[in-house]
Every structure is written in structure tokens, then in C-alpha cells.
Write a protein that holds these residues in place. Structure first.
Motif, PDB file in Angstrom:
ATOM      1  N   ARG A  59       0.733  -1.420   0.111  1.00  0.00           N
ATOM      2  CA  ARG A  59       0.006   0.030   0.004  1.00  0.00           C
ATOM      3  C   ARG A  59       0.863   1.309  -0.037  1.00  0.00           C
ATOM      4  N   SER A  60       0.443   2.097  -0.762  1.00  0.00           N
ATOM      5  CA  SER A  60       1.059   3.418  -0.871  1.00  0.00           C
ATOM      6  C   SER A  60       0.430   4.554   0.288  1.00  0.00           C
ATOM      7  N   TRP A  61       1.067   5.548   0.599  1.00  0.00           N
ATOM      8  CA  TRP A  61       0.779   6.540   1.495  1.00  0.00           C
ATOM      9  C   TRP A  61      -0.407   7.614   0.765  1.00  0.00           C
ATOM     10  N   THR A  62      -1.351   7.966   1.508  1.00  0.00           N
ATOM     11  CA  THR A  62      -2.248   9.008   1.063  1.00  0.00           C
ATOM     12  C   THR A  62      -2.356  10.028   1.931  1.00  0.00           C
ATOM     13  N   THR A  63      -2.107  11.225   1.555  1.00  0.00           N
ATOM     14  CA  THR A  63      -2.511  12.385   2.614  1.00  0.00           C
ATOM     15  C   THR A  63      -3.956  12.585   2.751  1.00  0.00           C
ATOM     16  N   ALA A  64      -4.403  12.323   4.009  1.00  0.00           N
ATOM     17  CA  ALA A  64      -5.779  12.248   4.357  1.00  0.00           C
ATOM     18  C   ALA A  64      -6.354  13.660   5.222  1.00  0.00           C
ATOM     19  N   THR A  82       0.921  19.230  10.394  1.00  0.00           N
ATOM     20  CA  THR A  82       0.654  19.734   9.058  1.00  0.00           C
ATOM     21  C   THR A  82       0.116  18.506   8.182  1.00  0.00           C
ATOM     22  N   ALA A  83       0.039  17.425   8.667  1.00  0.00           N
ATOM     23  CA  ALA A  83      -0.444  16.321   7.938  1.00  0.00           C
ATOM     24  C   ALA A  83      -0.733  15.086   8.632  1.00  0.00           C
ATOM     25  N   VAL A  84      -1.670  14.259   8.167  1.00  0.00           N
ATOM     26  CA  VAL A  84      -1.969  12.898   8.584  1.00  0.00           C
ATOM     27  C   VAL A  84      -2.026  12.128   7.428  1.00  0.00           C
ATOM     28  N   GLU A  85      -1.323  11.045   7.287  1.00  0.00           N
ATOM     29  CA  GLU A  85      -1.411  10.162   6.008  1.00  0.00           C
ATOM     30  C   GLU A  85      -2.004   8.925   6.476  1.00  0.00           C
ATOM     31  N   THR A  86      -2.401   8.107   5.648  1.00  0.00           N
ATOM     32  CA  THR A  86      -3.054   6.778   5.513  1.00  0.00           C
ATOM     33  C   THR A  86      -2.452   5.880   4.602  1.00  0.00           C
ATOM     34  N   ASP A  87      -2.312   4.719   4.856  1.00  0.00           N
ATOM     35  CA  ASP A  87      -2.039   3.662   3.725  1.00  0.00           C
ATOM     36  C   ASP A  87      -3.088   3.221   2.883  1.00  0.00           C
ATOM     37  N   ALA A  88      -3.941   4.360   2.541  1.00  0.00           N
ATOM     38  CA  ALA A  88      -5.161   3.866   1.586  1.00  0.00           C
ATOM     39  C   ALA A  88      -4.634   3.619   0.341  1.00  0.00           C
ATOM     40  N   GLY A  89      -3.567   3.983  -0.265  1.00  0.00           N
ATOM     41  CA  GLY A  89      -3.149   3.411  -1.436  1.00  0.00           C
ATOM     42  C   GLY A  89      -3.938   4.414  -2.552  1.00  0.00           C
ATOM     43  N   TRP A 112       5.690  24.212  27.262  1.00  0.00           N
ATOM     44  CA  TRP A 112       6.655  23.712  28.263  1.00  0.00           C
ATOM     45  C   TRP A 112       6.192  22.893  29.366  1.00  0.00           C
ATOM     46  N   ARG A 113       6.446  21.863  29.406  1.00  0.00           N
ATOM     47  CA  ARG A 113       5.811  20.909  30.323  1.00  0.00           C
ATOM     48  C   ARG A 113       4.317  20.674  30.136  1.00  0.00           C
ATOM     49  N   GLN A 114       3.814  20.639  28.907  1.00  0.00           N
ATOM     50  CA  GLN A 114       2.453  20.555  28.642  1.00  0.00           C
ATOM     51  C   GLN A 114       2.250  19.545  27.519  1.00  0.00           C
ATOM     52  N   THR A 115       0.783  19.273  27.339  1.00  0.00           N
ATOM     53  CA  THR A 115       0.441  18.326  26.495  1.00  0.00           C
ATOM     54  C   THR A 115      -0.605  19.138  25.678  1.00  0.00           C
ATOM     55  N   LEU A 116      -0.468  18.837  23.980  1.00  0.00           N
ATOM     56  CA  LEU A 116      -1.410  19.471  23.133  1.00  0.00           C
ATOM     57  C   LEU A 116      -2.249  18.369  22.407  1.00  0.00           C
ATOM     58  N   ARG A 117      -3.443  18.546  22.604  1.00  0.00           N
ATOM     59  CA  ARG A 117      -4.284  17.584  21.829  1.00  0.00           C
ATOM     60  C   ARG A 117      -5.027  18.079  20.691  1.00  0.00           C
ATOM     61  N   GLN A 118      -5.242  17.870  19.417  1.00  0.00           N
ATOM     62  CA  GLN A 118      -5.712  18.307  18.223  1.00  0.00           C
ATOM     63  C   GLN A 118      -6.387  17.486  17.433  1.00  0.00           C
ATOM     64  N   PRO A 119      -7.606  17.703  16.995  1.00  0.00           N
ATOM     65  CA  PRO A 119      -8.452  16.783  16.449  1.00  0.00           C
ATOM     66  C   PRO A 119      -8.487  17.210  14.722  1.00  0.00           C
ATOM     67  N   VAL A 120      -8.301  16.255  13.938  1.00  0.00           N
ATOM     68  CA  VAL A 120      -8.274  16.258  12.366  1.00  0.00           C
ATOM     69  C   VAL A 120      -9.269  15.503  11.878  1.00  0.00           C
ATOM     70  N   ARG A 121      -9.942  15.864  10.787  1.00  0.00           N
ATOM     71  CA  ARG A 121     -10.979  14.967  10.132  1.00  0.00           C
ATOM     72  C   ARG A 121     -10.453  14.467   8.893  1.00  0.00           C
ATOM     73  N   LEU A 122     -10.397  13.353   8.596  1.00  0.00           N
ATOM     74  CA  LEU A 122      -9.752  12.625   7.686  1.00  0.00           C
ATOM     75  C   LEU A 122     -10.539  12.323   6.498  1.00  0.00           C
ATOM     76  N   THR A 123      -9.917  12.486   5.295  1.00  0.00           N
ATOM     77  CA  THR A 123     -10.722  12.203   4.082  1.00  0.00           C
ATOM     78  C   THR A 123     -10.378  10.934   3.416  1.00  0.00           C
ATOM     79  N   ALA A 124      -9.510  10.376   4.021  1.00  0.00           N
ATOM     80  CA  ALA A 124      -9.139   8.853   3.369  1.00  0.00           C
ATOM     81  C   ALA A 124      -8.897   8.054   4.825  1.00  0.00           C
ATOM     82  N   GLY A 125      -9.210   6.816   4.555  1.00  0.00           N
ATOM     83  CA  GLY A 125      -9.090   5.855   5.500  1.00  0.00           C
ATOM     84  C   GLY A 125      -7.939   4.901   5.133  1.00  0.00           C
TER      85      GLY A 125
END
Length: 399
Positions: A23-28, A185-192, A50-63
Motif C-alpha cells: 500500500r502507498s501513502w495517501t494524505t488524508a 501539518t499532515a496525517v497520512e494513511t495507507d489508503a493506496g 513547556w511541560r504541557q500536552t497538546l491534543r488536536q482533532p483532525v477530520r480524515l478524508t481517506a481511511g
């Protein structure tokens, strides 16, 4: 920075598309990085973390079955250390779905440093996803990061908490919120998939005027209509030919990084130039970083340079006409003339492989230079949710 004759930056090699033997990478999902800036509230980009945690939601367009993330320190001046990171399926923010959390590694290590002006790609983790899923990417910083590269206008909420909250499932430790994305800046899946659509523009593409937290940008609507991966490379206030401390690098310079460097795309849709026209019209308003007065010839040359960059990378390029903007703070006699001339060139020159006539699709019944009242968010410049649906419909028809 004043515009000059548009040069064509070198296009980087397309990234490695392999995610294993099959499978190849797809930017989702994507967000274009910006210089840490003041003026967006609440904004953590200048202070960093600094000494903190950051949580960020993103909506995918490929699984797919595997996931990896890209982090950008494009505007950093010293190394930035990631102490730990996870990815999980999102629940009611800032909670995540129990049992879905996966620890991310970087070259096999649980922590990593991003060099100044560099990028970091995580190793892949097994996590089943589908188009339309929302993932939460969580980053822990123990050492001070310094100013953090960010995307100012996310139209969704990121959360921050004190200490190491990587394993916090219910989100109770996250006590601060911001409507920006940081470092991610990006989340990628192996959607091919290799049929992704990249949207390149300003606040109209970024989603200004859409309902925050509802994923009602026109890129979201386009993904739902077409079933194809959609990359949103919009930056609010962005210009085609001029840099801005607030609104990002000029479009001509950032296309290679924000679109061409991402895997899985075959189509580019360009909707850019309205701020080059409108900011020069409103140069006496200090809210804007005044741009030099530009004519149609400079904008035409800029659009042509974008098309050449994209075609060399093997993309089909669709030109979108500027939306009606009469009555807005970008409107004036010079802006009206230049906008009409640029739209006529986009429609008739044959430079683009196809044209999505958004001006006609969103024009009002009484005055074609004004947004249709049913599609106007209220500033006569940006559409509302219904207007963004019409934009997606018009582009989907062309695609």
C-alpha cells in the motif's frame, strides 16, 4: 514584500509513496504552516509549550489500516523536542475513544527533535480508519519549545493541559482551548489512493464564515461529494504574489511545500488572488498588511507560474474564478475592474485544464458582483455553510 516577475521555484521530488510492499501513502488531512504570530486569540504560537500536552482533532478524508503524522518546525530557529506523541480516534473533545490510543515513534524512538526549519514524519502505527473519521493527535513537550509553527484559523478546537497527558482518555486534564493547529501539518494513511484533490487558496478555502467545529468548509463538502481525499492548503488572508507576517508566504513560494510535497494527489484547484486585489484597495486600513497595487497582468503571470509548477509535478490544474465581493471591504473601482479582468482570463485563456466558475455559481440575482444573500456569511466576502456547499458542488461538477 513587493511582487516581482513571478519566478518558478524548483519542485521537490515527490515523497516516498511506499508504506510497505502493498500500500502507498495517501494524505488524508493537511494544514498549511504559518509563522508564529500575534493577533489570533487565544494563540499559543508565540509562547510555545513547556511541560504541557497538546491534543488536536483532525477530520480524515481517506481511511486505511495504518497512520502516520507530519510535524512542521518550518519557522523555528532552534531544535524542538517532542517528548512523546499518540494518535487515537476522537470522542467528544478532548476525550478519545478508549482502547484506540497508539503511541507514535520516530525512527523507532518514543521521542525526537525537529531541527530548526525542519520537518518530522512519524513511524506508521496500526489504526483502522475511514474517510470522515476524526483523529486526535496528542503531543507532549517537556522542554520549552520556543515559538511554535502553527495554522492560525482551524475552525475547530485544540486543547492544552499541564504535564504528561498522553494517556488521558477522558480529556479531564486539558483545561485550555485554542482555535488553531500547532506543528501538525499532515496525517497520512495507507489508503493506496492517488486521486487526491488539493485546494490552494486563502480564507475562502480555509473556511472563514463556516460553522466552527462542524467541518463545513467547502473542502469538507467536496470530500463528501466526491469520495476522494481532499487536502486543504488554504491560509486566511494569503496572497498570490506577496508575503505577509500574518497571512503566510506568498502562494507562488509555498505551493511546493504545502501541496506538491504531499503524497496521493493528482488534481490542484486554485482559488487565489482576491487579497492581492483587495488589500491594495484597502491599503489605508491598518488591519491589513498593505500590499502593493497590482494589475491584472501581474496576477495572470502569477497564476501561470502556479500552473507550470503543478504540471511539472504531474497534476491536473483547475482554475476557480474569484467569488463576487461587491459591498465588502475589498471592493472598490480598481478592485472591481481587476477582478472582472482576472475572471475573464481564467475562463477564457485556456491556461487551466478546467475552470470552476464560482463567481457565477454564487452571484446574487439582482447584482452579479454581489454574493447571493442566501450564501453570504454577513461580510459580503465569505460564504456561509450553504455557500460553501454550492462551491463544492460547482467544483465537483468540473472534476
Amino acid at each position: 514584500m513587493p511582487a516581482t516577475a513571478p519566478a518558478t521555484p524548483a519542485v521537490p521530488a515527490r515523497p516516498d509513496r511506499t508504506a510497505g510492499p502493498a500500500r502507498s501513502w495517501t494524505t488524508a488531512w493537511t494544514a498549511a504552516p504559518q509563522l508564529p504570530s500575534e493577533g489570533f486569540t487565544p494563540n499559543w504560537s508565540r509562547e510555545g509549550f513547556w511541560r504541557q500536552t497538546l491534543r488536536q482533532p483532525v477530520r480524515l478524508t481517506a481511511g486505511g489500516g495504518r497512520v502516520r503524522v507530519r510535524l512542521s518546525h518550518a519557522y523555528g530557529t532552534s531544535p524542538l523536542r517532542i517528548e512523546g506523541a499518540t494518535v487515537a480516534r476522537a470522542a467528544a473533545a478532548p476525550a478519545v475513544e478508549p482502547g484506540s490510543t497508539r503511541r507514535l515513534t520516530f525512527g523507532g524512538a518514543a521521542h525526537a527533535a525537529i531541527p530548526a526549519r525542519g520537518e518530522l514524519v512519524s513511524d506508521a502505527v496500526d489504526l483502522a480508519t475511514a474517510a470522515g473519521d476524526t483523529l486526535s493527535v496528542t503531543l507532549h513537550f517537556e522542554a520549552a519549545t520556543g515559538p511554535a509553527t502553527f495554522h492560525a484559523q482551524a475552525y475547530t478546537t485544540s486543547h492544552r493541559g499541564e504535564g504528561d497527558l498522553l494517556d488521558d482518555v477522558d480529556g479531564a486534564g486539558f483545561d485550555a482551548a485554542s482555535a488553531s493547529w500547532y506543528l501538525l501539518t499532515a496525517v497520512e494513511t495507507d489508503a493506496g489512493r492517488a486521486d487526491g484533490i488539493a485546494l490552494f487558496g486563502d480564507s475562502l478555502t480555509d473556511g472563514f464564515g463556516s460553522t466552527p467545529g462542524a467541518d463545513r468548509r467547502w473542502g469538507d463538502a467536496l470530500a463528501r461529494r466526491t469520495g476522494r481525499p481532499v487536502l486543504n492548503a488554504g491560509i486566511g488572508g494569503n496572497l498570490l504574489l506577496n508575503d505577509s507576517a500574518w497571512y503566510g508566504e506568498r502562494g507562488l513560494n509555498r505551493l511546493a511545500r504545502d501541496v506538491l510535497a504531499h503524497p496521493g494527489t493528482d488534481t490542484l484547484v486554485v482559488l487565489l488572488g482576491l487579497n492581492d486585489i483587495g488589500f491594495s484597495e484597502t491599503a489605508d486600513q491598518p488591519t491589513y498588511r498593505p500590499a502593493p497595487v497590482l494589475g491584472t497582468a501581474e496576477l495572470v503571470a502569477g497564476h501561470g507560474a502556479l500552473v507550470r509548477q503543478a504540471r511539472r509535478a504531474g497534476l491536473r490544474v483547475v482554475g476557480a474564478t474569484l467569488l463576487p465581493f461587491a459591498g465588502s471591504d475589498h471592493w472598490g473601482a480598481r478592485a472591481a475592474r481587476t477582478g472582472r479582468e482576472l475572471n475573464a482570463w481564467i475562463r477564457c485563456s485556456g491556461t487551466y485544464d478546467a475552470v470552476a466558475d464560482l463567481h457565477r455559481a454564487l452571484a446574487g440575482p439582482a447584482d452579479p458582483d454581489r454574493l447571493h444573500p442566501a450564501y453570504d456569511s454577513g461580510d459580503h466576502l465569505h460564504p456561509n455553510d450553504a455557500g460553501y456547499e454550492v462551491m463544492a458542488e460547482a467544483v465537483a461538477a468540473v472534476l
